[in-house]
Motif scaffolding. Structure first.
Motif, mmCIF file in Angstrom:
data_model
loop_
_atom_site.group_PDB
_atom_site.id
_atom_site.type_symbol
_atom_site.label_atom_id
_atom_site.label_comp_id
_atom_site.label_asym_id
_atom_site.label_seq_id
_atom_site.Cartn_x
_atom_site.Cartn_y
_atom_site.Cartn_z
ATOM 1 N N GLN A 177 2.087 6.335 9.163
ATOM 2 C CA GLN A 177 1.629 5.118 8.502
ATOM 3 C C GLN A 177 1.849 3.896 9.380
ATOM 4 O O GLN A 177 1.004 2.995 9.419
ATOM 5 C CB GLN A 177 2.358 4.958 7.164
ATOM 6 N N ARG A 188 3.198 -0.792 0.118
ATOM 7 C CA ARG A 188 3.161 0.643 -0.189
ATOM 8 C C ARG A 188 4.274 1.021 -1.168
ATOM 9 O O ARG A 188 4.074 1.845 -2.061
ATOM 10 C CB ARG A 188 3.282 1.459 1.095
ATOM 11 N N GLU A 235 -5.858 0.939 1.370
ATOM 12 C CA GLU A 235 -5.911 0.920 2.831
ATOM 13 C C GLU A 235 -6.842 -0.186 3.303
ATOM 14 O O GLU A 235 -7.376 -0.127 4.417
ATOM 15 C CB GLU A 235 -6.403 2.284 3.354
#
Length: 355
Positions: free
Chosen positions: A49, A89, A114
């Motif tokens: 990520q 997140r 995203e």
């Protein structure tokens, strides 16, 4: 040996081909952050990520494809972004847990963004049953069917027959009626069990779905994580049942915000509206399309007042895993608006405006 858990990665640097990451440790303050070599970290997903976020933001800033290898030292703007993205997140994952804790249906809910740094709508409350505003009374069914098998051996046509309508489903639970025809399911007074073929909508959402951030300015959307067969029930529109007068007042505020959460219950008479803005289920996040894959049906289960049907969405075709779920806001029974909103559905049959 003490094992510490990585909360998220804050920064990056490379010294003589050795990669180092600034680590925020779970349960510790920012003052305890430390630089750690790559080989010390056992957080594969967080590393993926981190790399993805860096390259995404670098590409957005420069307007061109990022290099495969990261620079020796990150610019402050990139460091700020990866930290914001990591915190976002965590927030999305916390909201996802909240949604799944509150859901009463089999299908799970995942959340994904995203696209930008927008936070989840914390003022939205997930519900599993329609809420009725003060002063509104629903007329409950007084009797139920006595069938042993409602599909194969219906007594007096079962609940649909008593209401002078056809049986709505086949053995697979797919709807057989045309859009606009009402569905009468078995109710609380019926002798059949929840496994009855005439109990589909009341079983709730069966499919695993994802709330995701769209990349073309349509806000949040919903996609399915598994294949949905044609004519299959997908979800019900949930919210607060209010009078049309109250909906008119709320609608003025929603118009200014450019939102569309009022669903008019005008099956026989335009008296009530479902407001899914503050209270609702995953249908709150469905977007409009001029070429939708969901169709609206009016459903009656425990309530006999035809002015207050339950609103169910059924698939209009086979829907593949990963596809966004949409319905046409101009469908019979869908929301009315007073302002013109540009349509961004992208369909080749797009009407250019929602209303």
């Amino acid at each position: 040996m003490c094992v510490f858990e990585v909360d998220y990665l804050c920064n990056y640097k490379r010294i003589r081909n050795q990669e180092y990451f600034l680590v925020k440790w779970k349960g510790y303050s920012d003052s305890e952050n430390s630089w750690e070599p790559h080989q010390n970290l056992r957080c594969t997903q967080l590393l993926k990520q981190f790399y993805h976020d860096l390259k995404f933001e670098a590409s957005r800033i420069s307007g061109r494809q990022p290099r495969d290898q990261l620079p020796c030292k990150l610019k402050a703007v990139l460091v700020k972004y990866v930290v914001q993205k990591a915190l976002q997140r965590k927030s999305l994952k916390r909201w996802e847990r909240t949604l799944n804790t509150r859901r009463a249906h089999k299908g799970t809910i995942s959340v994904e963004n995203e696209v930008d740094l927008d936070e989840p709508p914390w003022d939205f409350t997930y519900i599993n049953e329609l809420m009725v505003a003060k002063g509104i009374t629903m007329s409950q069914m007084a009797v139920g069917c006595k069938c042993k098998n409602c599909l194969l051996k219906p007594v007096k046509g079962c609940c649909p027959g008593i209401s002078l309508t056809k049986f709505a489903y086949n053995v697979q639970g797919q709807v057989l009626l045309k859009a606009g025809q009402p569905i009468y399911e078995c109710n609380n007074h019926c002798r059949c069990s929840i496994d009855c073929a005439n109990r589909v909508v009341q079983k709730g959402i069966f499919y695993n779905l994802c709330i995701f951030r769209t990349n073309n300015g349509r806000g949040w959307g919903v996609r399915t994580l598994e294949k949905i067969l044609n004519h299959t029930f997908v979800m019900e529109y949930m919210g607060e049942i209010i009078t049309s007068e109250e909906a008119e007042q709320r609608g003025k505020a929603y118009d200014r915000q450019g939102t569309t959460y009022l669903f008019d219950l005008d099956y026989v008479e335009d008296v009530y509206t479902v407001d899914g803005a503050q209270f609702g289920n995953i249908s709150h996040f469905l977007n409009h399309s001029c070429s939708p894959n969901l169709q609206v049906y009016n459903v009656f289960i425990n309530n006999v007042d035809q002015r207050m049907p339950r609103i169910a969405f059924f698939a209009t075709r086979n829907i593949q895993a990963g596809e966004e779920l949409t319905f046409d806001y101009h469908m019979q029974g869908s929301s009315k608006k007073r302002v013109r909103i540009e349509c961004k559905c992208g369909s080749k049959f797009c009407r250019k405006y929602l209303f």
